[in-house]
Scaffold this motif. Sequence first.
Motif, PDB file in Angstrom:
ATOM      1  N   PRO A 162       0.832  -1.210   0.000  1.00  0.00           N
ATOM      2  CA  PRO A 162       0.000   0.000   0.000  1.00  0.00           C
ATOM      3  C   PRO A 162       0.861   1.253   0.000  1.00  0.00           C
ATOM      4  N   PRO A 163       0.365   2.331  -0.595  1.00  0.00           N
ATOM      5  CA  PRO A 163       1.120   3.590  -0.535  1.00  0.00           C
ATOM      6  C   PRO A 163       1.251   4.069   0.905  1.00  0.00           C
ATOM      7  N   GLU A 164       2.248   4.880   1.163  1.00  0.00           N
ATOM      8  CA  GLU A 164       2.550   5.322   2.524  1.00  0.00           C
ATOM      9  C   GLU A 164       1.403   6.104   3.161  1.00  0.00           C
ATOM     10  N   CYS A 165       0.549   6.697   2.330  1.00  0.00           N
ATOM     11  CA  CYS A 165      -0.553   7.489   2.877  1.00  0.00           C
ATOM     12  C   CYS A 165      -1.632   6.642   3.530  1.00  0.00           C
ATOM     13  N   ALA A 166      -1.685   5.347   3.207  1.00  0.00           N
ATOM     14  CA  ALA A 166      -2.762   4.489   3.694  1.00  0.00           C
ATOM     15  C   ALA A 166      -2.530   4.078   5.142  1.00  0.00           C
ATOM     16  N   PRO A 167      -3.571   4.089   5.971  1.00  0.00           N
ATOM     17  CA  PRO A 167      -3.429   3.614   7.358  1.00  0.00           C
ATOM     18  C   PRO A 167      -3.185   2.105   7.382  1.00  0.00           C
ATOM     19  N   ASP A 168      -2.458   1.637   8.376  1.00  0.00           N
ATOM     20  CA  ASP A 168      -2.101   0.217   8.456  1.00  0.00           C
ATOM     21  C   ASP A 168      -3.309  -0.686   8.638  1.00  0.00           C
ATOM     22  N   ASP A 169      -4.377  -0.182   9.252  1.00  0.00           N
ATOM     23  CA  ASP A 169      -5.532  -1.021   9.547  1.00  0.00           C
ATOM     24  C   ASP A 169      -6.622  -0.913   8.483  1.00  0.00           C
ATOM     25  N   PHE A 170      -6.305  -0.316   7.304  1.00  0.00           N
ATOM     26  CA  PHE A 170      -7.335  -0.204   6.275  1.00  0.00           C
ATOM     27  C   PHE A 170      -7.630  -1.591   5.719  1.00  0.00           C
ATOM     28  N   PRO A 171      -8.912  -1.982   5.643  1.00  0.00           N
ATOM     29  CA  PRO A 171      -9.250  -3.370   5.256  1.00  0.00           C
ATOM     30  C   PRO A 171      -9.006  -3.648   3.777  1.00  0.00           C
ATOM     31  N   GLY A 172      -8.620  -4.889   3.506  1.00  0.00           N
ATOM     32  CA  GLY A 172      -8.418  -5.322   2.131  1.00  0.00           C
ATOM     33  C   GLY A 172      -6.959  -5.295   1.723  1.00  0.00           C
ATOM     34  N   SER A 173      -6.719  -5.626   0.460  1.00  0.00           N
ATOM     35  CA  SER A 173      -5.368  -5.645  -0.106  1.00  0.00           C
ATOM     36  C   SER A 173      -5.294  -4.632  -1.235  1.00  0.00           C
ATOM     37  N   TYR A 174      -4.206  -3.906  -1.276  1.00  0.00           N
ATOM     38  CA  TYR A 174      -4.036  -2.875  -2.306  1.00  0.00           C
ATOM     39  C   TYR A 174      -3.724  -3.521  -3.649  1.00  0.00           C
TER      40      TYR A 174
END
Length: 283
Positions: free
Chosen positions: A166-178
């Motif tokens: 995931p890009p650095e802007c995304a929170p670690d707990d965001f659900p799913g796979s980038y």
Amino acid sequence: MFRKFGAPVAVALSLSLVGGAAQAAGGATHIEDVDFSFEGPFGSFDPLQLQRGLKVYTEVCAACHGLKYVPIRTLSDEGGPLLPEDQVRAYAEQYEVFDEEIDDFRPAKPSDHFPESALENAPDLSLMAKKRAGFHGPYGTGINQLLKGIGGPEYIYSLLVGYEEPPECAPDDFPGSYNTAFGAGGYPEECKDEKGYPTAPGSWIAMAQPLYDDSVEFDDGSPADLENAAKDVTAFLTWTAEPKLMARKYAGLTGVLFLTVLSVLLYLTNKRIWAPIKNKQKD
């Protein structure tokens, strides 16, 4: 209804969207323009590639996804994987099907269809290569589709190889796979600019990455890296969606040749009929 035994490796979660408040429009997707052997008016399926794709489907995809519209017997059809009939029978026996006549389960036969999806929210893959579009024209003109086709196979391939960190802007707990090829999933607000537009391609998909390097081992010794395995299973899923593709191409080419010959004959006939009249007018 099928009941699967000896289930293959369960790696896929689903192709459904990330739900709840995470739903958002993803960024522009990245679709690879792959050079498949079956493309173009003279292209054809490679039976060995279809056999490898069948193995990838059986050992990886079948854990969650089905092919309920595909009869197992077609694995021996011309233009398909061309498996010998004894191998088709052996393959069918991997599954069990409920037989209403005996009111019990029995080993599947070639006349039965592939199992349905094992998960309720996992889409059937029988027609996936025709249901998804990889190419879209600018401003809705459809120019890319006119030149390259709908791009269903390219979409499937790009989805399988499109998993990234995931890009650095995304929170670690965001659900799913980038995934850079999936644009209809969830997208974090942290990865949008001041106007609300995504700053990274793709979106987050609920399906975990199903394929990796050497996920399967091919009997013919072909390389089983991620790109080749994805290309093989994509070719197989294109065949399940278009099992008569080669027959249609041959029929189309025959029709073009017939119309070409007919046009020449009509031109010569017209010239012969009107020649005497034209000569009299000159005299």
